[in-house]
Design a protein around this motif. Structure first.
Motif: not given
Lengths: 294, 533
Positions: A11-16, A19, B27, B30-32
């Motif tokens: 599962v990929p990490a959060q990413s900016p 948005i 959170r 940027y959440t996935t």
């Protein structure tokens, strides 16, 4: 069902970036909306153009950043086989959605050719339509004289369109050999065959612009020349936009090949660029047959 | 930092080396995480539901009496238009996508959606798209006023400048839908846990799989339609103008080629929800699982060849009218299969009427009712009389409000304890049910009468003979609108964890992987594929 690499999920990490992409699309929509409305009302582009340009720059930056992160992760070996399958399936469905987008415009073309223009000419039980509305109107395709009398000339298929067809067909062959080169780990073949494909793409686009200039200046075939001109420009125009994007896609692939990216079994981005290129090629063949030849 | 989850002993992992949610606004931006994104979708849809509902209240207030009292006709048209657009694209579709996000990975034993970052992009486009649509109401000349179907020439020759904003906002919400649908379809295809074969998938997953296919197939056609509206209005093309060789009716063909599958996009996931809830509270297995799957697929395929039943009065050739009439009536066969299967599932079951079941039974009865009025509308010569009357409004509100919306409410009451970890206020829920059930019928049932008597839709004024029923309809409308605040209060209470904590398996008759993880569902579920027998 697909074989899973069941020991490990990724599962990929959060990413900016998502948005940023959403904000970019917002700017594009607002900017384009304002630009179009302003242009048609005053003939001058309003402030919308700046928002539109900012949006396009932002979305390019987003793609750059997003894909850069993705490439880093892939090259660090974080992706697993299952993700590769997801990417390929995702790309396939994306191309299917593009096919349906073109289907809408082909649908409009077929409707105009087979239904609306013949009916205006009195076909079927529509004789009174013709008599009451435009009795002098004759239903012929290409529609060089519209019911309200706008005149234009038809674009033949000989000359530039035929040359462009040959160019795109050739480019599909060269990109196939580039793909083969990658699979057999012949990097030189890969690079040069892809390079030739990009060149052919650029030549195609150049000739397409030439064709538009010829259509506007010599034939008087314009975007607003009735439904023949409408379908001609929207179909070839959207196809041209897709070729432009595909060419940019391939150019990025060239740089990545130069940087030593892609291996025999890890080359999703390259593979999808090849699929995309074949897709624009197939669309062109349909276009050539239904817009130019028939 | 990238999360790589490694093999873990437990199939329902409690605690892990991977991190939980980040703190603060980041959170959500940027959440996935599929659960975060599902919650965002659901809350967004609910806010849009209230917004679109407020517009419906304006419409009903104006129609409370004949004559023009409260709003200008042009503003009235904007209200009907934006009400429709918001409810279709802003409420029902995102709500189903939110449920898909929350539930599908848990139901098939996947750790998350297949493409989590794209998932986040799909969601975040929506608030911006609807901000544009709503803002267009305030620009000079007003917002879109041509009906949610934006028929040419209303949307071309006779529309305002804000049409450009409308077109581009539809474009970006289409991008969002397509990406969301690709994500769902790839998740289902590629992320199922080993042993979760196609014919073992829960029906909600099956119906969403087919819905996602419909979305990918028809949202691009909608994009094409709005593009042609844009060029016709602003760039002098004549796709929908006979003077240039086009045809306004061509718009309707292209629009409804999108629009008819679209109505199944809004109801197939509802079928999946009802097929999940009814067995749980009947304490029986779903009757005719395989036939449900085939029925769903048949409905989806048939939905591509029935579009012109929206256009019987446009003067199509008789053979086309007949073709579309027969194909439309054919759809009632697989739909009937579904209704019979739900009833057969309940037959001799140990039924208990918890709130989700109450809404589901209401769905079965009222949706079927809407289906029957649809069958009436499918009959070409009869449709000539009903076309563009309140009968049509009654029909599609029965299938969309007591159909799609009721199923969404049922789904919320069914899975809310799993999401929050607490049982919601059942007293409020029952109040919500009875208030909604009664008011929705007071609202929509009399529309059949005024429709059959000839009251046209989308008109701010009407003949005095319709006055009595319209007052009753409006009162029902206000009551239905107010009832939804009970739901809002209940949701806020539940999200603030006010209520009794619940076990992993909230309903004793429930089946499925989602009931094997604790409640509330941990931030990451199934980092290791569960074993399915």
């Amino acid at each position: 069902m697909a074989e899973h690499d069941s020991s490990q999920y990724y599962v990929p990490a959060q990413s900016p970036w998502p948005i940023v992409g959403a904000v970019a699309l917002f700017m594009i929509a607002v900017g384009a909306g304002n630009l179009v409305a302003h242009l048609s009302r005053t003939g001058e582009p309003g402030w919308g153009r700046y928002v539109l340009i900012a949006g396009i720059v932002t979305i390019l930056a987003m793609m750059f950043g997003w894909f850069r992160d993705q490439i880093k992760e892939s090259r660090a070996g974080l992706h697993n086989e299952q993700l590769g399958v997801s990417y390929r399936q995702g790309m396939s469905w994306f191309i299917f959605s593009e096919v349906m987008f073109f289907a809408a415009f082909f649908g409009a073309l077929f409707y105009a050719r087979m239904i609306s223009v013949p009916w205006l000419g009195g076909a079927g039980n529509n004789e009174m339509t013709n008599v009451v509305l435009w009795p002098q109107f004759e239903a012929i395709w290409p529609l060089v004289t519209t019911p309200d009398g706008t005149q234009t000339q038809a674009m033949g298929y000989m000359g530039l369109p035929l040359i462009n067809t040959i160019i795109l067909l050739l480019s599909s062959i060269t990109i196939h050999f580039a793909h083969v080169g990658l699979e057999q780990n012949k990097r030189k073949q890969l690079f040069w065959m892809l390079f030739v494909t990009v060149l052919l793409g650029c030549v195609f686009l150049f000739l397409q612009v030439e064709e538009y200039i010829h259509a506007y200046q010599d034939l008087g075939l314009k975007l607003d020349s009735g439904v023949y001109g409408n379908t001609f420009y929207l179909l070839t125009g959207f196809h041209g936009m897709h070729v432009t994007l595909g060419t940019l896609f391939l150019i990025v692939m060239l740089f990545r090949i130069r940087a030593g990216h892609f291996t025999v079994d890890n080359h999703f981005a390259f593979q999808s660029s090849v699929w995309y290129w074949h897709f624009v090629d197939v669309v062109w063949l349909c276009l050539f047959v239904f817009v130019y030849v028939l | 930092m990238t999360t790589v989850t490694t093999a873990n002993e437990s199939a329902t992992p409690q605690e892990h080396e991977h991190h939980g949610p980040e703190k603060g606004i980041k959170r959500w931006l940027y959440t996935t995480n599929h659960k975060d994104i599902g919650s965002l979708y659901l809350w967004f849809a609910f806010i849009m539901f209230l917004t679109g509902g407020a517009m419906a209240m304006v419409i009903r207030a104006e129609l409370f009496q004949p004559g023009l009292q409260i709003v200008e006709p042009h503003f009235f048209n904007q209200m009907t238009t934006v009400h429709g657009l918001i409810m279709v694209f802003g409420a029902v579709m995102p709500a189903f996508t939110g449920l898909a996000n929350w539930m599908i990975p848990m139901m098939i034993g996947a750790p998350d959606m297949a493409l989590p970052r794209m998932n986040n992009l799909s969601f975040w486009i929506l608030p911006f798209a609807f901000a544009i649509l709503l803002a267009s109401l305030f620009v000079e000349g007003g917002g879109p006023a041509f009906g949610w179907t934006f028929y040419a020439p209303l949307s071309t020759t006779y529309s305002g400048d804000s049409t450009a904003l409308f077109v581009f906002s539809v474009h970006i919400m289409g991008i969002s839908s397509i990406m969301g649908a690709i994500n769902v379809i790839v998740t289902i295809w590629n992320m199922r846990a080993p042993g979760m074969t196609w014919m073992k998938m829960p029906l909600f997953v099956w119906t969403w799989f087919i819905t996602a296919f419909l979305l990918i197939a028809v949202m691009p056609v909608l994009a094409g339609a709005v593009t042609m509206v844009l060029t016709d209005k602003f760039f002098g093309t004549s796709f929908f103008d006979a003077a240039g060789g086009g045809d306004p009716v061509m718009f309707q063909h292209i629009f409804w080629f999108f629009g008819h599958p679209e109505v199944y996009i809004m109801i197939l996931p509802a079928f999946g929800i009802i097929s999940t809830i009814v067995p749980t509270f009947s304490r029986k297995k779903l009757f005719g699982y395989a036939s449900m799957v085939y029925a769903t697929a048949s409905i989806a395929l048939l939905s591509f060849v029935v579009w012109a039943h929206h256009m019987f009065t446009t003067g199509m050739p008789v053979y086309a009218e007949l073709f579309f009439m027969y194909c439309t009536m054919l759809i009632s066969v697989p739909t009937g299969v579904k209704v019979f299967n739900w009833v057969a599932t309940m037959w001799k079951g140990a039924i208990s009427y918890e709130v989700p079941m109450m809404f589901s039974v209401a769905f079965i009865i009222l949706f079927t009712f809407g289906g029957f009025s649809g069958l009436m509308l499918a009959i070409t010569p009869v449709d000539f009389q009903y076309h563009d009357t309140y009968f049509v409004v009654a029909h599609f509100h029965y299938v969309l409000v007591t159909g799609a919306i009721f199923s969404l409410i049922a789904a919320t009451y069914y899975w809310l304890p799993k999401w929050t970890g607490v049982m919601y206020d059942i007293g409020l829920a029952k109040a919500h049910f009875w208030c909604s059930l009664i008011s929705v019928n007071v609202l929509f049932f009399p529309m059949h009468f005024v429709g059959l008597a000839g009251m046209p839709r989308r008109i701010p004024d009407y003949s005095v003979q319709f006055a009595d029923w319209n007052q009753i309809i409006s009162l029902g409308g206000f009551a239905f609108g107010l009832s939804q605040f009970i739901f809002l209060a209940l949701l806020i209470k539940a999200c603030r964890k006010q209520g009794e904590p619940v076990d992993a398996k909230v309903w004793d008759g429930a089946e499925g992987l989602e009931w094997e993880v604790e409640s509330p569902a941990p931030y990451h579920t199934f980092t290791k594929p569960p074993k399915i027998d």
